[in-house]
Scaffold this motif. Structure first.
Motif, PDB file in Angstrom:
ATOM      1  N   GLU A   1     -52.419   0.024  16.267  1.00 51.74           N
ATOM      2  CA  GLU A   1     -53.275  -0.037  15.082  1.00 51.74           C
ATOM      3  C   GLU A   1     -54.502   0.906  15.318  1.00 51.74           C
ATOM      4  OE1 GLU A   1     -54.982  -1.564  11.990  1.00 51.74           O
ATOM      5  OE2 GLU A   1     -53.043  -2.107  12.573  1.00 51.74           O
ATOM      6  N   ALA A   2     -54.507   1.870  16.293  1.00 47.87           N
ATOM      7  CA  ALA A   2     -55.738   2.589  16.455  1.00 47.87           C
ATOM      8  C   ALA A   2     -55.582   3.641  15.364  1.00 47.87           C
ATOM      9  CB  ALA A   2     -55.708   3.039  17.985  1.00 47.87           C
ATOM     10  N   ALA A   3     -54.666   4.313  15.286  1.00 48.85           N
ATOM     11  CA  ALA A   3     -54.657   5.434  13.952  1.00 48.85           C
ATOM     12  C   ALA A   3     -55.025   4.950  12.936  1.00 48.85           C
ATOM     13  CB  ALA A   3     -53.278   5.996  14.123  1.00 48.85           C
ATOM     14  N   ARG A   4     -54.535   3.607  12.157  1.00 45.66           N
ATOM     15  CA  ARG A   4     -54.791   3.237  11.040  1.00 45.66           C
ATOM     16  C   ARG A   4     -56.225   3.063  11.132  1.00 45.66           C
ATOM     17  NH1 ARG A   4     -49.705   0.237  11.002  1.00 45.66           N
ATOM     18  NH2 ARG A   4     -50.308  -1.269  12.296  1.00 45.66           N
ATOM     19  N   ALA A   5     -56.899   2.271  12.154  1.00 44.81           N
ATOM     20  CA  ALA A   5     -58.202   2.139  12.100  1.00 44.81           C
ATOM     21  C   ALA A   5     -59.106   3.204  11.948  1.00 44.81           C
ATOM     22  CB  ALA A   5     -58.637   1.289  13.372  1.00 44.81           C
ATOM     23  N   ARG A   6     -58.711   4.404  12.713  1.00 46.85           N
ATOM     24  CA  ARG A   6     -59.803   5.402  12.551  1.00 46.85           C
ATOM     25  C   ARG A   6     -59.518   6.192  11.056  1.00 46.85           C
ATOM     26  NH1 ARG A   6     -60.667   9.004  17.378  1.00 46.85           N
ATOM     27  NH2 ARG A   6     -60.504   7.724  19.249  1.00 46.85           N
ATOM     28  N   ARG A   7     -58.347   5.984  10.464  1.00 45.41           N
ATOM     29  CA  ARG A   7     -58.445   6.323   9.099  1.00 45.41           C
ATOM     30  C   ARG A   7     -59.349   5.652   8.277  1.00 45.41           C
ATOM     31  NH1 ARG A   7     -53.480   5.780   8.553  1.00 45.41           N
ATOM     32  NH2 ARG A   7     -53.585   3.872   7.112  1.00 45.41           N
TER      33      ARG A   7
END
Length: 402
Positions: free
Chosen positions: A98-104
């Motif tokens: 989930e981390a990459a989606r959250a940064r975006r």
């Protein structure tokens, strides 16, 4: 000695150590000063302060008042009791996924709020249809795994505080609503209100909004108008819901009637407004400002507990603490072993024992190979204290997931 007293015990001749209202842009130049006359006492009462701290060495004493250490010990005990209650927040997606989606999402949200505020300054309406897809994405992300987005929402810089604060309030309201088991449709509307709750600040003069210091009494009065301005703006926006309007209209109301703009009391404030007021204060007092040093998250949670005797519903404050954890994700902590690490994930049934990514040895003052430690399974180490990223010159983005 530092003691906590009720505001009705305050008298001329006392020395105020702390006004105990970090969430309030009060009209005094500092938080610590001598009380010279009753006019000062009356002004303190008028702005809604109920309890404050005095220094009995520098001024008059109140014999039976509790000391600051006694108050803090009681708050520690209450936090411990909250941590020991079972929670039920299932994680659907692994944190790393989930981390990459959250940064975006965080980047898109900050940009959207900035552009929206600029448009409002130019006289344009708030276009709800532009905001809703992003809010939906943030809600879905936090439902998948809130430990991905919430730490990012805490990271702010001075120049973009107004925009980033709105994004943070949005994210925290989703986590709060999820912890309260509210319907997802309701949570989505609360989140929309959170993202828009400060839109009225676009109508506040820049000299006040961006003032690098304490506001005067007159400036504070002008700043308070941002709530009414925000409500007017949103009422003119097709598609805005009553829930989102309540969040915007009531996020500065207080349970005891000391808030603004309506001075509403207890149940006259909607559930959504009460939740927004807790989240708004938490994010404000944990954020670094030009004239205000942010509190460590756990210290801020203690303050919410302390203020829940007057300003907030105690049950809602406890529910908020359970929803984000005693050591919120994204916090820098020092372990008993003198290792520094970032809280990356909560253990829902053991809020005092989160998952930590350690990477620095404070005692030896050098970086160490990064290691993930689940404190619920590793009994040899415990959290000793919160630490400042600034103090240790550590870039938080480098150590958060993603």
């Amino acid at each position: 000695m530092i003691k906590q007293i009720r505001v009705d015990q305050l008298k001329p001749g006392m020395f105020i150590h702390d006004l105990n209202c970090g969430w309030l842009d009060h009209p005094f130049l500092t938080n610590a000063f001598h009380v010279r006359d009753m006019a000062t006492v009356d002004k303190i009462i008028k702005i809604g302060i109920r309890e404050l701290y005095i220094d009995t060495i520098k001024g008059a004493d109140v014999w039976a008042a509790p000391t600051q250490s006694e108050v803090n010990a009681d708050l520690e005990r209450r936090l411990q009791e909250i941590a020991e209650r079972n929670t039920d927040k299932p994680i659907i997606v692994d944190l790393k996924d989930e981390a990459a989606r959250a940064r975006r999402l965080q980047g898109e949200a900050n940009k959207l709020v900035r552009n929206m505020m600029d448009d409002v300054r130019l006289g344009q309406q708030v276009e709800i249809e532009r905001v809703e897809p992003l809010v939906e994405g943030m809600v879905d992300s936090i439902f998948r795994n809130q430990d991905a987005l919430l730490p990012l929402a805490r990271l702010k810089n001075h120049d973009d505080y107004t925009f980033q604060h709105s994004v943070s309030v949005c994210a925290l309201l989703v986590a709060f609503g999820r912890g309260m088991k509210l319907d997802k449709v309701v949570i989505r509307e609360m989140a929309l209100g959170g993202l828009l709750h400060d839109v009225g600040k676009a109508r506040i003069p820049d000299r006040i909004l961006n003032k690098p210091g304490k506001l005067s009494e007159d400036e504070f009065g002008h700043m308070q108008h941002h709530v009414d301005e925000g409500v007017l703006l949103l009422q003119q926006s097709p598609g805005i819901s009553e829930i989102a309007l309540k969040v915007t209209a009531e996020h500065h109301e207080r349970y005891d009637g000391s808030g603004y703009p309506g001075g509403l009391v207890e149940k006259n404030i909607s559930l959504y407004g009460q939740m927004a007021s807790i989240v708004d204060v938490y994010d404000a007092i944990t954020s670094e400002r030009v004239y205000h040093k942010g509190m460590a998250p756990t210290q801020a949670l203690k303050k919410l507990l302390e203020w829940s005797s007057h300003h907030f519903d105690p049950k809602l404050v406890q529910a908020f603490i359970r929803s984000i954890g005693i050591y919120p994700s994204g916090s820098l902590v020092m372990l008993d072993s003198k290792r520094l690490g970032v809280v990356v994930e909560q253990n829902e049934d053991k809020l005092l024992e989160p998952v930590i990514r350690v990477f620095y040895h404070a005692g030896q003052q050098h970086y160490i190979p990064p290691e993930m430690i689940d404190l619920s399974k590793f009994q040899q180490d415990r959290i000793a204290s919160f630490e400042s990223f600034e103090k240790w010159k550590i870039d938080p983005y480098q150590w958060l997931p993603g």
